[in-house]
Scaffold this active site. Structure first.
Site, mmCIF file in Angstrom:
data_model
loop_
_atom_site.group_PDB
_atom_site.id
_atom_site.type_symbol
_atom_site.label_atom_id
_atom_site.label_comp_id
_atom_site.label_asym_id
_atom_site.label_seq_id
_atom_site.Cartn_x
_atom_site.Cartn_y
_atom_site.Cartn_z
ATOM 1 C CG ASN A 318 -3.658 0.461 0.593
ATOM 2 O OD1 ASN A 318 -2.648 -0.352 0.621
ATOM 3 N ND2 ASN A 318 -5.094 -0.142 0.311
ATOM 4 C CG HIS A 320 -5.987 5.095 -1.631
ATOM 5 N ND1 HIS A 320 -5.893 4.656 -2.407
ATOM 6 C CD2 HIS A 320 -7.119 4.490 -0.485
ATOM 7 C CE1 HIS A 320 -6.623 3.211 -1.883
ATOM 8 N NE2 HIS A 320 -7.206 3.324 -0.807
ATOM 9 C CB CYS A 355 -10.679 10.544 -3.027
ATOM 10 S SG CYS A 355 -10.674 12.451 -2.092
#
Length: 422
Positions: A318, A320, A355
Site C-alpha cells: 500500500n 506506506h 508514514c
C-alpha cells in the site's frame, strides 16, 4: 534382475563356436542341394600352402542356407552355429519387458501408498490454511524458524505480529474476498480503497520457542458503521496452550487521496456474510493515553531516539510503512536492561497517521512502575512521531519478568538468607 534378463535375451552368455564346414559334410547331403555352392574351387599346391583354410563363397540373399548336420543337437544348452540362430528368443524378450513393467508398477504402488502419509503431515501442519466453524473462522499453522527468534530462543514480537498480518491476508484469499490489491475486496479495488488498522490490543500469555508449531485462528466481526473488527487466537499446536489473544479495528482509506473513507454498501455486502457475531476475544481498551511529558510515577524514565528512517523493505504493497515496523521503532527506544530481564505481557496500539518512505521519525518511551522500585511489572508509554511534529502511533505496554530471571532472583534470595543464617 529385469535388466539382466533383457540383456541376456539380446546377448547370450554362452560362447559362440564358429562352425567349420568340410567338403565331405557338405557333399554328404542331397545332390540337389544348393549347399554345393559353398564348396571352394580346387587350388594348386602353392595356394594350399598359403591358404590353409578353404575360401567359401558368399551365398546369394535369395538362396536358403541349409542347417549343417554337425550343428543339429538334442542338447538345448548347445550354442547355435550360425548368426541366424543367434537371433533373440522373442518369448524371453517379452518376459523381460513384462518383468520391467511389473517392477515399475510395484514401485509406483509403493509411492502412491507413501504419498498420502507425507501429504497428510503437510496438509495438517503447514498448509495455506482452511476455513472452519461454518466457514467463518480461518486457521493456519506456522513453524517458528531460527531467524525469527531472539537471544533467548523465543519468537520475537515482530515475528508474532507478522504472523497475525499473514493470517488475515490468507483468510481473505481463502474466503474468496481478495481482489487485485493488498487484502482488498473486488468492490474495494474498483473504488481505490484499502484497509488500514487504527487500533490493536495484544495479550501475550506465553512465547513460542524455536521449532515450535503455532496454530492461529482469526475471524472478522462488526464493530461500528465504518469500522470492522478482526480477532486472533494463537495456540501451541501440540499442547493447545494459549500463546496470544489479539483484537484490532480497521477502517478504509482512499489509496489516491490518502484520506479515510466510509465503507460503501457494496463492500459491506461482500464481507458481512463472513462476520462472526459476538463479543471480541478481548475487552476493548477505552482509556485515553496520558501525556508523556507530564507523566508521574515511580522511577519514571524517558528515552528518546531520533533519526529513524524507513528502509525499502519496511514499505508494504500500500506504499506506506508496514504497521509492524512501528512496533520495532517503539521497542528500539526501550532500555536494553529491561528487554533482557522482562518480556512483553500486554500492548495497546493506536495508529493516527501513516508514514511514507521519506519520513524521519523519533521514538519517545517513558518507563515507570505502579509501586516501589522492586515492583515486578514495568509500564511503558510510547509516542512515535515525525520529527516535524505529527504523531504517528501512541502505545502502552506492560512488561513482566522473564521466567528465568525470576528463578535466578529466587536463588539469589535463598543464598542471601542462608548466608545471614550462618
Amino acid at each position: 534382475m529385469a535388466a539382466s534378463i533383457a540383456t541376456s535375451a539380446f546377448f547370450p552368455s554362452s560362447s559362440y563356436a564358429k562352425p567349420s564346414l568340410s567338403r565331405n559334410s557338405i557333399n554328404g547331403g542331397s545332390k540337389n542341394s544348393k549347399a554345393a555352392k559353398f564348396t571352394s574351387k580346387p587350388v594348386n599346391s602353392s595356394q594350399s600352402v598359403r591358404n590353409k583354410s578353404p575360401i567359401k563363397a558368399v551365398p546369394k540373399l535369395t538362396e536358403s542356407v541349409p542347417v549343417p548336420t554337425n550343428c543339429i543337437s538334442t542338447n538345448s544348452n548347445s550354442s547355435p552355429c550360425t548368426f541366424y540362430y543367434q537371433l533373440p528368443d522373442w518369448s524371453m524378450l517379452l518376459a523381460a519387458i513384462t518383468t520391467v513393467f511389473l517392477a515399475a508398477e510395484k514401485q509406483w504402488t509403493l509411492l502412491d501408498n507413501w504419498k498420502p502419509k507425507w501429504g497428510d503431515i503437510l496438509a495438517d501442519v503447514f498448509q495455506l490454511g482452511r476455513i472452519m466453524q461454518d466457514g467463518l473462522v480461518f486457521r493456519q499453522n506456522f513453524l517458528i524458524r531460527s531467524y525469527e527468534i531472539v537471544s533467548d530462543k523465543t519468537a520475537s514480537i515482530q515475528t508474532i505480529m507478522n504472523l497475525l498480518q499473514e493470517t488475515a491476508l490468507n483468510h481473505m484469499i481463502c474466503a474468496g474476498l481478495m481482489g487485485d490489491g493488498f487484502g482488498t475486496t473486488p468492490e474495494m479495488s474498483k473504488r481505490n480503497l484499502i484497509w488500514v488498522v487504527c487500533k490493536m490490543q495484544v495479550f501475550f500469555d506465553s512465547y513460542p520457542s524455536w521449532g515450535d508449531i503455532v496454530e492461529i485462528d482469526t475471524w472478522m466481526g462488526p464493530h461500528s458503521k465504518n469500522r470492522n473488527r478482526r480477532d486472533w487466537h494463537i495456540k501451541d499446536y501440540n499442547t493447545g496452550k494459549t500463546i496470544l489473544r489479539a483484537t484490532s479495528l480497521w477502517v478504509m482509506m482512499n489509496k489516491q487521496t490518502r484520506k479515510l473513507a466510509k465503507i460503501p454498501e457494496e463492500v459491506r455486502n461482500e464481507i458481512e456474510p463472513h462476520f462472526v457475531e459476538g463479543m471480541p476475544i478481548l475487552d476493548e481498551y477505552d482509556s485515553k493515553f496520558p501525556k508523556l511529558e507530564g507523566l508521574d510515577g515511580y522511577n519514571a524514565e524517558k528515552h528518546l531516539l531520533r533519526g529513524l528512517t524507513p528502509m525499502w523493505e519496511d514499505l508494504d504493497a500500500n506504499q506506506h510503512v508496514n504497521n509492524v515496523k512501528y512496533i520495532g521503532w517503539i521497542l528500539e527506544s526501550a532500555s536494553m536492561e529491561m528487554l533482557e530481564k522482562h518480556e512483553l505481557a500486554e500492548m495497546t496500539l493506536e495508529y493516527r497517521r501513516e508514514c511514507n518512505k521519506d519520513s524521519v521519525v523519533q521514538s519517545l518511551t517513558t518507563v515507570y512502575t505502579d509501586g516501589p522500585q522492586d515492583s515486578e511489572f514495568i509500564h511503558c508509554d510510547h509516542k512515535l512521531s515525525l520529527e516535524s511534529g505529527p504523531t504517528i502511533v501512541m502505545a502502552h505496554t506492560t512488561w513482566r519478568p522473564k521466567a528465568d530471571h525470576v528463578e535466578r532472583k529466587e536463588v539469589v534470595n535463598l543464598n542471601e538468607a542462608a548466608s545471614v543464617g550462618v
